[in-house]
Scaffold this active site. Structure first.
Site, PDB file in Angstrom:
ATOM      1  N   PHE A  31       0.837  -1.194   0.000  1.00  0.00           N
ATOM      2  CA  PHE A  31       0.000   0.000   0.000  1.00  0.00           C
ATOM      3  C   PHE A  31       0.874   1.246   0.000  1.00  0.00           C
ATOM      4  O   PHE A  31       1.867   1.306   0.720  1.00  0.00           O
ATOM      5  CB  PHE A  31      -0.884   0.064   1.244  1.00  0.00           C
ATOM      6  CG  PHE A  31      -1.917  -1.014   1.359  1.00  0.00           C
ATOM      7  CD1 PHE A  31      -3.212  -0.797   0.927  1.00  0.00           C
ATOM      8  CD2 PHE A  31      -1.596  -2.246   1.926  1.00  0.00           C
ATOM      9  CE1 PHE A  31      -4.175  -1.784   1.056  1.00  0.00           C
ATOM     10  CE2 PHE A  31      -2.555  -3.235   2.054  1.00  0.00           C
ATOM     11  CZ  PHE A  31      -3.854  -3.005   1.610  1.00  0.00           C
ATOM     12  N   ASP A  32       0.479   2.237  -0.763  1.00  0.00           N
ATOM     13  CA  ASP A  32       0.993   3.576  -0.506  1.00  0.00           C
ATOM     14  C   ASP A  32       0.302   4.090   0.751  1.00  0.00           C
ATOM     15  O   ASP A  32      -0.825   3.699   1.041  1.00  0.00           O
ATOM     16  CB  ASP A  32       0.678   4.493  -1.695  1.00  0.00           C
ATOM     17  CG  ASP A  32       1.078   5.923  -1.412  1.00  0.00           C
ATOM     18  OD1 ASP A  32       2.264   6.170  -1.175  1.00  0.00           O
ATOM     19  OD2 ASP A  32       0.175   6.789  -1.410  1.00  0.00           O
TER      20      ASP A  32
END
Length: 822
Positions: A500-501
């Protein structure tokens, strides 16, 4: 002289290129590398709101910027004019086997570079110096395939869905009626044979009629395939039926063709349900809109709407165009586009001119999308996209294009069939002569070989994967998720790691004031009042958070007077508050001014350890206290991450450019397994590469803009909040249309279900062939039972795939929000 750089937007150079991986980009790069003075040509992925770019490194001593720009633009125009792309809606391709035959024929046509065909759709890339659109129309016409309406040579072409659907529906009905008639005639002959003394000639005539009706459409398919050097399943069935008739087994030959045609027709009807679900996306936009011009209201075609038009949206009417709210408030049902189950409250923009100048920056609370349903309040909408460029139109085009994108399993089965069908024919010949050599009569040997031919026909195998992919893509679209074909679908269904960012994906994407710690003897309201008053003169994002959240905590309390404000870049702000000097800034700035006592230092250190960004406030000779700010996790982040474990994801990693302590804090809050902080954008690409090496496959979740390079390097790139974002739609393999992280577990669950169904279908189809072939060779199963089992397995495979249309996402652990975040 140092090398210079020039970056040019790819959509300007190559308007038809889908993304930086398009073949035309390679052609343009190869052409430019031959130019004098050019040292390097490479693609820069979409990022920071910009589309993908072509970066040119050149020697200013050998050439000029103007010359390089002109060369690139002319080369791009030449390539665009030469290599054309088509996405045509067509009639006359109602099933997968027919689609494969048409694709093979088109690929052999002069000038055609690539052809992907699925029932109802043809996607082509061709060299316009070797062929043209009219020639390609002629090629399709020779195959009894017609365009549903006039088409244009673009990737977003959308010719008439209604005519396409009506034509293929009529064709499917004809096939079904022929199949029913063939089955009825065969049943009549069977009953007469066993219940009456009717003569053999009459029975033979009835079975012959049943065979003709059952084989009517198969003959055309077989003839087309044979002309192109391919032996398809239709040909195998016709040969088997003819072989049975040649030895006097008219009854079984007719049964074969009757059941084959019935299964074929029912398969087309079933797959039509999935295609209808996809086509329904394009039908959501109304055909007309009410426009207010010169004080009067006029009804115009949606296609005639222009940018800046003011559209009146009545209560309980579908919204006709993308735009923003100018006047009125209402709740809008966006479920058809984003999958949100609860209507979203909408309100006017604060500044119409600013919104018109930068429509992509309009908040979700004021954005409207074509095809969504207005609630009980009237709205005035200003148009920001023409009908062909609306989010819904792009989504419908991308979903249709995804239908033509084969999955790895499908490509494997296609290659397998090319080898398997000739092998079957060779086996049939071997069984025929082996039977005769072992003492059987020619009649018995031929009958047994025809039974083998029926048993080995890979009907179920041919439809096993494409039927599941089609149904899954259609269902994902209904749930507000764009899946670009079978490849991403299968990969997502088998991977076990997700990255995930952080900013904007797991967090809100903006800092919030979460801690207000006043020094001993200081009123917290005084601390906030000084901080808000001083920060009101700063445009820093942290200052905006202090103004917004601190002001909300203070309510209507008047702020003190501030004078002589000075911003110290990267450290804070100073000023004079009510006649006394004040400082609002970092720990280092306050320490340098001598305002940081031991208690404040300990408090700041503790908050920093918890992942807070620290602001210290001093006024006069006293330190008033500490403010802790944090980019807070989304409300649904923890539950969404937890839901991933329930659908088989065993490793989650967060990638962040923030300090490692901040990353660790966010990761603990949302339940992420690992947090990798202090990453530059290029480090995220390296991190994805490392994860792929460790896990084999990895999905990357981001916003599709700043995270584009990492998304491109992941096995599956997933962009969220893609509604209205062209870059997100173009760069991601999977796009979550709504700004709802819980959809991630939904699409993973759907992909898992699709992968299981594909495996089930393959096991059933291959298992049936593995059972029937030895059984027919041994003589344990004749043509009649083989036909029933063969066609039955095909129908079971299709029905199993269509279960995906009824896929239901798991219930969300959180109550959905009614209003979007600003």
């Amino acid at each position: 002289m140092r090398p210079a750089k020039l970056a040019l937007d790819l959509p300007v150079l190559l308007p038809d290129a889908l993304d930086g991986r398009d073949r035309c980009v390679e052609r343009l790069s190869d052409t430019l590398r031959e130019a004098n003075g050019l040292d390097e040509v490479h693609v820069v992925a979409a990022a920071d709101g910009h589309p993908a770019r072509l970066c040119l490194h050149y020697d200013p001593a050998a050439t000029s910027l103007t010359r390089i720009r002109t060369l690139a633009e002319r080369s791009g125009a030449t390539i665009t004019d030469r290599y054309r792309h088509l996405l045509w809606t067509v009639t006359g391709i109602s099933h997968v086997r027919r689609a494969r035959t048409v694709a093979e024929t088109l690929r052999r046509a002069t000038g055609v570079i690539e052809a992907d065909v699925t029932p109802g759709l043809v996607r082509l890339e061709f060299d316009s110096t070797l062929t043209d659109i009219e020639a390609l129309r002629g090629q399709l016409s020779d195959l009894d395939v017609q365009l549903a309406d006039r088409a244009r040579a673009t990737t977003d072409d959308d010719p008439g869905h209604d005519e396409h659907g009506d034509h293929d529906h009529r064709h499917g009905r004809r096939e079904l009626w022929f199949a029913i008639a063939a089955s009825t005639v065969w049943l009549a002959g069977f009953l007469l044979e066993h219940l009456t003394d009717v003569g053999d000639d009459a029975l033979t005539a009835l079975f012959a009629i049943a065979g003709v009706l059952g084989g009517w459409f198969a003959v055309r398919e077989a003839a087309t395939a044979v002309r192109n050097g391919r032996f398809e399943i239709d040909f195998l069935m016709l040969v088997a039926a003819a072989g049975a008739a040649s030895i006097g087994r008219w009854e079984e030959g007719a049964l074969l063709l009757a059941l084959f045609s019935l299964g074929h027709a029912l398969e087309g009807v079933a797959l039509g349900r999935a295609r209808a679900a996809i086509a329904a996306l394009a039908e959501l936009t109304p055909s007309t809109a009410i426009v207010r011009r010169l004080g009067a209201e006029h009804t115009v075609a949606v296609d005639d709407l222009q940018l800046g038009d003011l559209v009146v949206v009545r209560p309980h009417a579908r919204i006709p165009a993308d735009g923003f709210v100018v006047a009125g408030t209402s709740s809008v049902d966006q479920s058809a586009l984003t999958g949100e189950s609860i209507p979203v409250d909408k309100q006017p923009v604060a500044d119409v001119e600013r919104a018109a100048a930068a429509p992509d920056d309009v908040t979700a609370a004021s954005r409207l999308y074509s095809g969504t349903m207005n609630g009980s309040g009237p709205l005035d909408l200003q148009v920001t996209r023409r009908a062909a460029d609306s989010t819904l139109a792009k989504l419908a085009t991308l979903v249709r294009d995804a239908e033509t994108q084969g999955s790895p399993t499908q490509r494997f089965t296609d290659r397998f069939e090319r080898v398997f069908v000739p092998f079957v024919l060779a086996t049939v010949v071997a069984v025929l002569f082996a039977g005769r050599a072992l003492g059987s009569s020619w009649t018995d040997a031929l009958y047994r070989s025809m039974a083998v031919l029926v048993a080995a026909g890979p009907c179920a195998l041919a439809i096993a994967t494409p039927s599941a992919v089609l149904a899954a893509v259609a269902r994902a679209g209904q749930l507000g998720v764009l899946v670009k074909g079978g490849g991403p679908l299968e990969h997502l269904g088998t991977l076990r790691a997700v990255a995930f960012d952080k900013t904007g994906t797991l967090t809100e994407g903006r800092p919030r004031l979460v801690d207000v710690v006043a020094a001993a003897g200081i009123d917290p309201e005084r601390l906030l009042a000084v901080a808000v008053a001083v920060e009101s003169h700063s445009d820093h994002p942290l200052a905006a958070a202090v103004r917004r959240d601190g002001g909300a905590r203070l309510g209507g309390i008047p702020l003190p007077r501030v004078e002589r404000v000075v911003s110290i870049t990267g450290r804070g702000v100073t000023g004079v508050v009510d006649g006394a000097p004040a400082t609002v800034g970092s720990v280092a700035l306050l320490d340098a001014q001598g305002h940081l006592d031991a208690d404040i230092a300990r408090t700041a250190s503790q908050l920093q350890a918890d992942g807070r960004t620290i602001i210290v406030v001093a006024h006069g000779s006293r330190t008033l206290g500490v403010l802790g700010l944090m980019d807070t996790p989304r409300d649904d982040a923890a539950a969404s991450v937890a839901a991933l474990a329930g659908v088989g994801i065993h490793r989650t990693v967060m990638l962040s450019g923030d300090h490692q302590r901040v990353a660790d804090s966010i990761a603990r809050c949302v339940g992420i397994d690992e947090a990798w902080g202090d990453l530059m954008p290029e480090d995220k690409v390296t991190a994805i590469t490392r994860l792929r090496e460790e896990e084999g496959k990895v999905a990357m979740v981001g916003d599709g803009v700043n995270d584009a390079p990492a998304l491109a390097h992941a096995t599956v790139g997933i962009a969220m909040g893609a509604a209205g974002s062209d870059i997100a739609l173009e760069t991601a393999d999977i796009a979550l249309m709504g700004d709802d992280l819980s959809r991630l577990a939904t699409v993973v669950g759907l992909s898992r279900r699709a992968s299981r169904i594909i495996r089930q279908n393959l096991v059933l189809s291959v298992g049936m062939v593995a059972f029937l072939v030895p059984a027919t060779i041994a003589g344990a199963v004749g043509i009649g039972p083989a036909v029933v089992l063969h066609e039955g397995s095909t129908l079971i495979v299709v029905a199993n795939a269509l279960r995906l249309l009824a896929f239901r996402p798991p219930a969300s652990p959180l109550s959905p929000r009614r209003s979007p975040r600003a």
